[in-house]
Design an enzyme around this catalytic site. Structure first.
Site, mmCIF file in Angstrom:
data_model
loop_
_atom_site.group_PDB
_atom_site.id
_atom_site.type_symbol
_atom_site.label_atom_id
_atom_site.label_comp_id
_atom_site.label_asym_id
_atom_site.label_seq_id
_atom_site.Cartn_x
_atom_site.Cartn_y
_atom_site.Cartn_z
ATOM 1 N N GLY A 266 -9.194 1.550 -17.925
ATOM 2 C CA GLY A 266 -8.450 0.238 -18.016
ATOM 3 C C GLY A 266 -8.173 -0.250 -19.519
ATOM 4 C CB CYS B 66 3.099 0.204 13.007
ATOM 5 S SG CYS B 66 4.044 1.419 12.875
ATOM 6 C CB CYS C 140 1.886 4.881 14.576
ATOM 7 S SG CYS C 140 1.194 3.923 13.104
ATOM 8 C CB CYS D 136 3.281 2.379 8.940
ATOM 9 S SG CYS D 136 1.818 2.317 10.100
ATOM 10 C CB CYS E 191 4.060 5.812 10.179
ATOM 11 S SG CYS E 191 4.662 4.966 11.671
#
Lengths: 293, 368
Positions: free
Chosen positions: A43, A253, A256, A278, A284
């Site tokens: 970080g 979606c 899919c 998606c 997808c």
């Protein structure tokens, strides 16, 4: 599956007149050293001598420097922009790396060893053998509350994040909610506040204790940082005002049928109503083919 | 299905490039024409690109269809492929082969004012007779030869700032530079290390030297106009050639590896109304040095060098972070233009938040 490098019309050999992976070896060594430092201090933003790339600043110059400095001939590269392998910028970056290295490219998440991404984490679970390289526009999570770099570096050194907590508190007072969309600030390893790049909040919990090495690089701002595997990544939240991911409740979606992915909202040309697809196009397509993902 | 989200990116990129090619093919242009005739553009691109390479700069201008920031960007990207071999020895600009030198501080300076190549004193009238005229190059060649034959007679000029310094009117910055830079005499190299604040003067000057002319002009102007107190008097502005020397890796001798044309500006930070006087009752100096002939940038650089040295910064031009982070044309152009990239995901996150806030306000949406 067809290799995208074939689709893009690039051959498997690197371009003549350029070093393997474009950068000279001194530069690669410097970048690798800075990456090691970033991994050692999760970080923490490590300053580095960012080079100008044959790609505009703000278009992934940080990500591509990391990718080019770690890539080897046996790697398989995937590049996504906002979840899509076929977005113009992803295509551009993939072509560049492919031309400069001759490595294989793919859109299949599970086959890639290095995935360079702008603003998404692939939906498919990643493994310890993969590295995710993020393109970062703003490496400094405190920039929204403090414009000066000199001051924010000191705030990190002193772990003084009170300004950010206050910022969230004021947000709640004004709007009743935390209104940060993407780029949600996270505490990494319980020590450094980190900007996870503009990934949606949807992707933030997936950084937590992930088996993957995440490398972040901001070319224009000249900073590298990292989340090594199995690191604690905690979005800032209050006990009574919790961190929330995007709400796609009741939406699926339309390609899919997934109801468990981040969805792009699209305004229908004909009706003007929203439709949902998606954001991760490769995922997808796999679902549409009925593959197990 | 009326909408196909960003599919076929490869094909679209190719076609976009093809369209640009078709616009270019209408008029042919030679790189040598750009290098010879658009010399100030070439100078600007070399300066902002941070690489002295006139032919490549001309090529970059051609390839970027005349967009100078885009051309500088091409040069910078090319520069990244070149390894850093070493640093030159310090060049003393007193030894400059001077083409032009003016001072606005003194009417008469030792060696005299030399106007050299300049359009400062011409009327800004469009010359309609130039339309459709192809320049006659022969006359220029003659002039060059004549000029070349006189080279050996042209003397060195003592710098106006040295005269002031000899008289105890200018602050001594040499000690200052050594303490603010690292203990070694190596300059801070902004192309190899990310700039950190407070930045040593060598880092500030390097960043200014590669800065975008327009951006520096605007910030320098802001200081002159009222957002700041620095308003220099130009001790000397000179344009000419400076020799570059390196230490020979085997013999250790200084070897001249060529010369570069530069513009140098030394501004006395005398101020107008409010004169900046140092602790030891002397004037301070703002310094500008850029590749080629780019006088507005050299002057702007000297102003910004001065503004960033102000002890109590109050205005944008006096804040080193503000100036140094925002004058780089390649950084600025890239980041502003990245807004053209898709932001579907991040915008979706924002939509989610604004709907949540709107819902929280009206009570229409529950918290699930």
């Amino acid at each position: 599956m067809t290799e995208l490098s074939t689709l893009a019309g690039t051959d498997s050999e690197a371009v003549e007149g350029y070093n393997f992976a474009f950068l000279d070896e001194f530069t690669k060594r410097e970048l690798r050293r800075k990456i090691l430092k970033a991994v050692a201090i999760p970080g923490y933003q490590v300053p580095f001598g960012s080079r100008e790339m044959p790609l505009a600043k703000g278009w992934g110059t940080g990500g591509i420097q990391v990718t080019l400095s770690i890539i080897g001939k046996s790697d398989v590269l995937k590049v996504i922009d906002q979840g899509s392998d076929e977005s113009v910028n992803a295509v551009n970056i993939r072509n560049l790396v492919s031309r400069m290295t001759g490595v294989k490219t793919t859109s299949d998440t599970s086959r890639a060893t290095i995935i360079q991404t702008r603003h998404r984490i692939p939906e498919e679970p990643l493994t310890k053998d993969q590295i995710l390289v993020f393109q970062v526009p703003f490496p400094e999570p405190l920039r929204t509350i403090e414009p000066s770099e000199q001051v924010t570096r000191r705030m990190h050194a002193e772990q003084d994040y009170s300004g950010m907590w206050l910022h969230l508190y004021e947000d709640i007072v004004k709007h009743g909610k935390i209104t940060i969309g993407a780029r949600y600030p996270c505490m990494v390893n319980g020590r450094h506040l980190m900007d996870p790049s503009p990934i949606p909040r949807w992707d933030v919990p997936r950084l937590h204790k992930s088996p993957v090495l995440h490398l972040f690089c901001a070319g224009r701002e000249k900073r590298i940082y990292a989340i090594p595997p199995h690191t604690l990544v905690e979005p800032l939240e209050f006990e009574d005002y919790r961190f929330e991911t995007e709400d796609f409740c009741g939406k699926v979606c339309e390609r899919c049928g997934s109801s468990d992915t981040f969805l792009d909202e699209i305004i229908d040309d004909a009706t003007g109503n929203p439709r949902y697809l998606c954001s991760d196009t490769s995922f997808c397509e796999k679902r549409q083919r009925g593959e197990d993902v | 299905m009326g909408y196909v989200p960003v599919k076929g990116g490869s094909e679209a990129i190719k076609n976009a490039g093809r369209l640009v090619d078709s616009l270019r093919s209408a008029h042919s242009m030679d790189v040598s024409q750009i290098q010879g005739r658009l010399r100030l553009s070439v100078d600007q691109v070399m300066g902002e690109g941070g690489l002295y390479a006139p032919e490549l700069a001309a090529l970059a201008i051609k390839q970027s269809d005349g967009d100078l920031v885009a051309a500088s960007f091409l040069i910078r990207a090319y520069r990244s492929t070149l390894p850093r071999i070493g640093y030159s020895e310090t060049s003393d600009t007193t030894d400059m082969f001077v083409l032009r030198r003016i001072s606005s501080a003194f009417k008469d300076i030792p060696g005299g004012q030399i106007l050299g190549p300049s359009i400062d004193y011409t009327e800004r009238l469009l010359d309609f007779e130039e339309r459709g005229v192809t320049d006659d190059c022969d006359a220029d060649d003659d002039a060059d030869q004549e000029f070349g034959s006189e080279k050996s007679d042209i003397p060195k000029f003592k710098k106006v700032s040295d005269l002031l310094r000899d008289n105890g009117l200018l602050e001594d910055v040499s000690a200052d530079n050594e303490t603010s830079d690292d203990a070694s005499n190596e300059p801070y190299d902004i192309t190899r290390e990310s700039i950190r604040f407070p930045a040593p003067r060598s880092a500030r000057l390097q960043t200014l030297a590669r800065g975008e002319t327009g951006a520096m002009l605007a910030l320098a102007y802001s200081s002159l106009r009222g957002y700041g107190s620095v308003h220099p008097t130009i001790a000397e502005l000179r344009v000419g050639h400076v020799q570059l020397r390196i230490k020979h890796p085997y013999t250790g001798n200084n070897v001249c590896i060529g010369d570069v044309p530069v513009t140098e500006c030394e501004g006395i930070l005398s101020g107008v109304g409010a004169t900046e006087i140092t602790a030891d009752n002397r004037f301070s100096l703002g310094y500008g040095l850029v590749f080629g002939q780019n006088e507005k940038k050299a002057i702007s650089m000297s102003i910004l060098d001065g503004t960033m040295g102000v002890s109590e910064p109050k205005t944008p031009a006096e804040d080193p972070e503000f100036v140094l982070y925002h004058i780089d044309g390649i950084d600025a152009m890239g980041f502003v233009e990245h807004l053209k990239l898709p932001h579907y995901v991040t915008f979706q996150s924002s939509l989610d938040r604004i709907r949540a806030v709107q819902g929280a306000g009206t009570g229409e949406v529950s918290d699930d």
